[in-house]
Scaffold this motif. Sequence first.
Motif, short mmCIF file in Angstrom:
data_model
loop_
_atom_site.label_atom_id
_atom_site.label_comp_id
_atom_site.label_asym_id
_atom_site.label_seq_id
_atom_site.Cartn_x
_atom_site.Cartn_y
_atom_site.Cartn_z
N ARG A 44 0.83 -1.40 -0.11
CA ARG A 44 -0.07 -0.01 -0.02
C ARG A 44 0.83 1.36 -0.12
N TYR A 45 2.07 1.40 0.82
CA TYR A 45 2.57 2.62 0.95
C TYR A 45 3.57 2.85 -0.41
N LEU A 46 3.90 1.79 -1.07
CA LEU A 46 4.64 1.90 -2.17
C LEU A 46 3.52 2.28 -3.49
N GLN A 47 2.24 1.96 -3.53
CA GLN A 47 1.27 2.43 -4.27
C GLN A 47 0.67 3.87 -3.93
N GLU A 48 0.93 4.37 -2.67
CA GLU A 48 0.25 5.63 -2.33
C GLU A 48 1.39 6.58 -1.76
N THR A 49 2.49 6.26 -2.37
CA THR A 49 3.55 7.20 -1.31
C THR A 49 3.38 8.48 -1.66
N GLN A 50 2.86 9.03 -2.82
CA GLN A 50 2.63 10.44 -2.84
C GLN A 50 1.49 11.12 -1.89
N THR A 51 0.39 10.15 -1.69
CA THR A 51 -0.71 10.49 -0.74
C THR A 51 -0.09 10.86 0.72
N TYR A 52 0.92 9.79 0.92
CA TYR A 52 1.28 9.75 2.30
C TYR A 52 2.20 11.15 2.68
N ARG A 53 2.96 11.37 1.27
CA ARG A 53 3.75 12.44 1.53
C ARG A 53 3.09 13.96 1.59
N ALA A 54 2.03 13.83 0.98
CA ALA A 54 1.25 15.05 0.92
C ALA A 54 0.50 15.42 2.32
N LEU A 55 0.07 14.00 2.82
CA LEU A 55 -0.54 14.10 4.31
C LEU A 55 0.67 14.56 5.25
N ALA A 56 2.00 14.20 5.08
CA ALA A 56 2.90 14.53 5.99
C ALA A 56 3.28 16.07 5.73
N ARG A 57 3.28 16.62 4.52
CA ARG A 57 3.48 17.94 4.24
C ARG A 57 2.25 19.00 4.51
N ASP A 58 1.03 18.55 4.09
CA ASP A 58 -0.08 19.45 4.31
C ASP A 58 -0.81 19.15 5.63
N GLY A 59 -0.68 17.98 6.29
CA GLY A 59 -1.67 17.71 7.48
C GLY A 59 -2.84 16.94 6.97
N GLN A 60 -3.50 16.53 7.91
CA GLN A 60 -4.91 15.70 7.72
C GLN A 60 -6.13 16.76 7.65
N THR A 61 -6.84 16.37 6.96
CA THR A 61 -8.26 16.71 6.69
C THR A 61 -9.32 16.21 6.62
N PRO A 62 -9.55 15.31 7.47
CA PRO A 62 -10.60 14.12 7.47
C PRO A 62 -11.95 15.00 7.46
N GLU A 63 -13.21 14.55 6.80
CA GLU A 63 -14.33 15.09 6.93
C GLU A 63 -15.21 14.28 7.96
N THR A 64 -14.76 13.05 8.39
CA THR A 64 -15.50 12.17 9.24
C THR A 64 -14.64 11.66 10.22
N MET A 65 -15.16 11.81 11.67
CA MET A 65 -14.91 11.08 12.78
C MET A 65 -15.65 9.89 13.15
N VAL A 66 -15.09 8.65 13.39
CA VAL A 66 -15.69 7.66 13.77
C VAL A 66 -15.44 7.33 15.32
N ILE A 67 -16.22 7.33 16.01
CA ILE A 67 -16.04 6.70 17.49
C ILE A 67 -16.66 5.35 17.46
N ALA A 68 -15.42 4.28 17.83
CA ALA A 68 -15.73 2.87 17.60
C ALA A 68 -15.10 2.29 18.82
N CYS A 69 -15.37 1.03 18.85
CA CYS A 69 -14.94 0.07 20.01
C CYS A 69 -13.65 -0.39 19.69
N CYS A 70 -12.94 -0.73 21.00
CA CYS A 70 -11.43 -1.28 20.71
C CYS A 70 -11.51 -2.59 20.22
N ASP A 71 -12.58 -3.19 20.09
CA ASP A 71 -12.55 -4.60 19.75
C ASP A 71 -11.82 -4.83 18.38
N SER A 72 -11.03 -5.66 18.40
CA SER A 72 -9.90 -6.07 17.29
C SER A 72 -10.72 -6.47 15.90
N ARG A 73 -11.90 -6.82 16.19
CA ARG A 73 -12.84 -7.42 15.04
C ARG A 73 -13.54 -6.30 14.24
#
Length: 220
Positions: free
Chosen positions: A19-48
């Motif tokens: 995944r990182y190899l396929q999305e390297t530019q996305t990760y680099r942009a996120l590192a440079r520009d910061g995160q801008t998610p539109e949605t927050m999810v409040i979820a359980c710790c359950d690993s499933r």
Amino acid sequence: MTLLPDTLLSGYRSFVQGRYLQETQTYRALARDGQTPETMVIACCDSRAAPETIFGAGAGELFVARNVANLVPPYNPDGEFHGTSAALEFAVQALKVRNIVVMGHGRCGGIKAALSPGSEPLSPGDFIGKWMSILQPVAETVAANALMTSGERQTALERISIRTSIANLRTFPYIAARERAGELRLCGAWFDISTAELWAMDPETGDFQRPLVDVEDAVI
């Protein structure tokens, strides 16, 4: 002895080579520009029940806070430590998310504990018991219903807990203000681990229904 469990190192290797190899530019942009998610999810710790997996989200797409039984406590600025409230504050005030989704799931251990308050605590601190006391009034009502099976009581409280958390979200002044202004939407969802069914809460009635998502070709 490795510094991390072998399974984690193997998974990291797969991530870097895939995944990182396929999305390297996305990760680099996120590192440079910061995160801008539109949605927050409040979820359980359950690993499933990982939200990023269930919703097929990529890096930077979801801001996720996880705790036991996906609960939101009422607004209470008392100077104590409040992890979930801190995450909400950052998501709403700093990131300006437009959606908050409270996502519960089937077979939740925290909900099971809330329905069995007399069980032996896992430790002297009984942190789970104290945390689940957020649901104490409704849990007692559901647990006392002899007309329901244990499985029905479990599912009922899992869904009631979602509605309770959404009601508690509205006790946060800045959340209530942004919702009134049409700048923030509060949603509820429930995921069945066994069947991968996703149920969404109707904001008007509180009923849970399955969204019209075509999963007919999925292998169950």
